[in-house]
Design a protein around this motif. Structure first.
Motif, PDB file in Angstrom:
ATOM      1  N   LYS A 294       0.830  -1.213   0.000  1.00  0.00           N
ATOM      2  CA  LYS A 294       0.000   0.000   0.000  1.00  0.00           C
ATOM      3  C   LYS A 294       0.864   1.262   0.000  1.00  0.00           C
ATOM      4  O   LYS A 294       0.642   2.177  -0.807  1.00  0.00           O
ATOM      5  N   ALA A 295       1.863   1.321   0.870  1.00  0.00           N
ATOM      6  CA  ALA A 295       2.738   2.496   0.957  1.00  0.00           C
ATOM      7  C   ALA A 295       3.535   2.685  -0.320  1.00  0.00           C
ATOM      8  O   ALA A 295       3.715   3.818  -0.792  1.00  0.00           O
ATOM      9  N   SER A 296       4.013   1.591  -0.892  1.00  0.00           N
ATOM     10  CA  SER A 296       4.783   1.682  -2.140  1.00  0.00           C
ATOM     11  C   SER A 296       3.924   2.304  -3.233  1.00  0.00           C
ATOM     12  O   SER A 296       4.370   3.205  -3.948  1.00  0.00           O
ATOM     13  N   ARG A 297       2.708   1.832  -3.352  1.00  0.00           N
ATOM     14  CA  ARG A 297       1.820   2.363  -4.404  1.00  0.00           C
ATOM     15  C   ARG A 297       1.447   3.817  -4.138  1.00  0.00           C
ATOM     16  O   ARG A 297       1.333   4.605  -5.078  1.00  0.00           O
ATOM     17  N   GLN A 298       1.291   4.177  -2.862  1.00  0.00           N
ATOM     18  CA  GLN A 298       1.018   5.583  -2.552  1.00  0.00           C
ATOM     19  C   GLN A 298       2.207   6.458  -2.933  1.00  0.00           C
ATOM     20  O   GLN A 298       2.035   7.627  -3.260  1.00  0.00           O
ATOM     21  N   ALA A 299       3.410   5.867  -2.909  1.00  0.00           N
ATOM     22  CA  ALA A 299       4.625   6.594  -3.290  1.00  0.00           C
ATOM     23  C   ALA A 299       4.903   6.474  -4.793  1.00  0.00           C
ATOM     24  O   ALA A 299       5.967   6.891  -5.260  1.00  0.00           O
ATOM     25  N   ASN A 300       3.947   5.908  -5.531  1.00  0.00           N
ATOM     26  CA  ASN A 300       4.090   5.676  -6.971  1.00  0.00           C
ATOM     27  C   ASN A 300       5.254   4.751  -7.301  1.00  0.00           C
ATOM     28  O   ASN A 300       5.944   4.922  -8.303  1.00  0.00           O
ATOM     29  N   ILE A 301       5.468   3.763  -6.453  1.00  0.00           N
ATOM     30  CA  ILE A 301       6.456   2.709  -6.677  1.00  0.00           C
ATOM     31  C   ILE A 301       5.670   1.409  -6.788  1.00  0.00           C
ATOM     32  O   ILE A 301       4.976   1.029  -5.845  1.00  0.00           O
ATOM     33  N   GLU A 302       5.765   0.736  -7.895  1.00  0.00           N
ATOM     34  CA  GLU A 302       5.039  -0.518  -8.063  1.00  0.00           C
ATOM     35  C   GLU A 302       5.849  -1.663  -7.448  1.00  0.00           C
ATOM     36  O   GLU A 302       6.924  -1.983  -7.933  1.00  0.00           O
ATOM     37  N   PRO A 303       5.333  -2.268  -6.358  1.00  0.00           N
ATOM     38  CA  PRO A 303       6.066  -3.334  -5.683  1.00  0.00           C
ATOM     39  C   PRO A 303       5.924  -4.702  -6.348  1.00  0.00           C
ATOM     40  O   PRO A 303       6.586  -5.649  -5.945  1.00  0.00           O
ATOM     41  N   CYS A 304       5.091  -4.796  -7.357  1.00  0.00           N
ATOM     42  CA  CYS A 304       4.818  -6.088  -8.002  1.00  0.00           C
ATOM     43  C   CYS A 304       4.942  -5.987  -9.517  1.00  0.00           C
ATOM     44  O   CYS A 304       4.053  -6.426 -10.255  1.00  0.00           O
ATOM     45  N   PRO A 305       6.049  -5.437 -10.032  1.00  0.00           N
ATOM     46  CA  PRO A 305       6.146  -5.239 -11.472  1.00  0.00           C
ATOM     47  C   PRO A 305       6.177  -6.531 -12.276  1.00  0.00           C
ATOM     48  O   PRO A 305       5.835  -6.531 -13.463  1.00  0.00           O
ATOM     49  N   GLY A 306       6.550  -7.633 -11.653  1.00  0.00           N
ATOM     50  CA  GLY A 306       6.574  -8.908 -12.363  1.00  0.00           C
ATOM     51  C   GLY A 306       5.243  -9.250 -12.993  1.00  0.00           C
ATOM     52  O   GLY A 306       5.185  -9.885 -14.054  1.00  0.00           O
ATOM     53  N   LEU A 307       4.159  -8.813 -12.355  1.00  0.00           N
ATOM     54  CA  LEU A 307       2.819  -9.086 -12.870  1.00  0.00           C
ATOM     55  C   LEU A 307       2.561  -8.415 -14.224  1.00  0.00           C
ATOM     56  O   LEU A 307       1.683  -8.841 -14.969  1.00  0.00           O
ATOM     57  N   PHE A 308       3.310  -7.362 -14.529  1.00  0.00           N
ATOM     58  CA  PHE A 308       3.043  -6.547 -15.716  1.00  0.00           C
ATOM     59  C   PHE A 308       4.029  -6.780 -16.857  1.00  0.00           C
ATOM     60  O   PHE A 308       3.850  -6.222 -17.935  1.00  0.00           O
ATOM     61  N   LEU A 309       5.075  -7.557 -16.623  1.00  0.00           N
ATOM     62  CA  LEU A 309       6.128  -7.703 -17.629  1.00  0.00           C
ATOM     63  C   LEU A 309       5.601  -8.185 -18.977  1.00  0.00           C
ATOM     64  O   LEU A 309       5.993  -7.674 -20.028  1.00  0.00           O
TER      65      LEU A 309
ATOM     66  N   ILE B 288      10.943   4.954   5.559  1.00  0.00           N
ATOM     67  CA  ILE B 288      10.502   6.135   4.801  1.00  0.00           C
ATOM     68  C   ILE B 288       9.095   5.924   4.246  1.00  0.00           C
ATOM     69  O   ILE B 288       8.234   6.809   4.354  1.00  0.00           O
ATOM     70  N   LEU B 289       8.848   4.750   3.659  1.00  0.00           N
ATOM     71  CA  LEU B 289       7.520   4.493   3.091  1.00  0.00           C
ATOM     72  C   LEU B 289       6.423   4.583   4.140  1.00  0.00           C
ATOM     73  O   LEU B 289       5.391   5.214   3.926  1.00  0.00           O
ATOM     74  N   PHE B 290       6.634   3.931   5.282  1.00  0.00           N
ATOM     75  CA  PHE B 290       5.588   3.877   6.303  1.00  0.00           C
ATOM     76  C   PHE B 290       5.387   5.216   6.994  1.00  0.00           C
ATOM     77  O   PHE B 290       4.259   5.587   7.303  1.00  0.00           O
ATOM     78  N   THR B 291       6.476   5.953   7.254  1.00  0.00           N
ATOM     79  CA  THR B 291       6.318   7.238   7.955  1.00  0.00           C
ATOM     80  C   THR B 291       5.777   8.315   7.027  1.00  0.00           C
ATOM     81  O   THR B 291       4.893   9.078   7.413  1.00  0.00           O
ATOM     82  N   ARG B 292       6.256   8.373   5.800  1.00  0.00           N
ATOM     83  CA  ARG B 292       5.823   9.436   4.878  1.00  0.00           C
ATOM     84  C   ARG B 292       4.470   9.164   4.231  1.00  0.00           C
ATOM     85  O   ARG B 292       3.729  10.097   3.955  1.00  0.00           O
ATOM     86  N   HIS B 293       4.167   7.907   3.964  1.00  0.00           N
ATOM     87  CA  HIS B 293       2.965   7.617   3.178  1.00  0.00           C
ATOM     88  C   HIS B 293       1.834   6.979   3.968  1.00  0.00           C
ATOM     89  O   HIS B 293       0.690   6.999   3.517  1.00  0.00           O
TER      90      HIS B 293
END
Length: 173
Positions: free
Chosen positions: A61-76, A127-132
């Motif tokens: 959730k935090a990664s996606r809120q930071a516009n970082i895709e944590p599961c890019p393998g799904l989209f390759l 950083i992800l959890f505190t900022r996002h």
């Protein structure tokens, strides 16, 4: 995947997705590898109420809120298709966390994966959890400690997936 998400593949899109098409000879092949960091278990031992599952859900959730895709393998596979590749083949591999697998190779992979996760929990998340997500530093330390404690349980079988996708530049290019 929504527009605006950052991933290494998207950040380097011109280098990784367009240039291989340009620089491969007609009929040449390219391969891409990435992860789906969603934690699961093959036998149902990882439950939603586990601290580790909560940690992983919050990380995603935090990664996606930071516009970082944590599961890019799904989209390759889709990204390769969108880039113009053909004869695309996709494979998904188990990426265990811990030494629970019976298979010798997966046991070794799991041991190394366990080590890097155990050593890096705070580095991956503070950083992800505190900022996002609005966590305090202390709350991050608590969820990491609970996750680390659970991960020491050999009866907990955590894994995620590694995706390998390869495709061919069209002969007519």
């Amino acid at each position: 995947m929504p527009r605006g998400y950052w991933t290494l593949a998207r950040e380097l899109a011109f280098g990784l997705w367009i240039n291989p098409i340009r620089h491969l000879v007609p009929g040449g092949w390219a391969e891409f590898i990435d992860l789906d960091l969603t934690w699961t278990s093959p036998d149902g031992t990882l439950l939603e109420e586990h601290a580790g599952k909560r940690f992983n859900n919050e990380f995603i959730k935090a990664s996606r809120q930071a516009n970082i895709e944590p599961c890019p393998g799904l989209f390759l596979e889709d990204w390769m298709r969108d880039a113009g590749f053909q004869n695309i083949k996709a494979e998904r591999f188990v990426w265990p966390v811990g030494t629970w697998p019976r298979d010798k190779h997966l046991k070794e992979v799991g041991a190394w994966n366990y080590l890097q996760i155990m050593e890096g929990l705070e580095a991956f998340t503070t950083i992800l959890f505190t900022r996002h997500l609005g966590y305090s530093k202390e709350e991050v330390e608590v969820i990491c400690a609970k996750t680390r404690k659970e991960m020491k349980d050999p009866k907990l079988h955590i894994m995620f997936h590694l995706h390998v996708v390869y495709g061919q530049k069209p002969e007519s290019s």
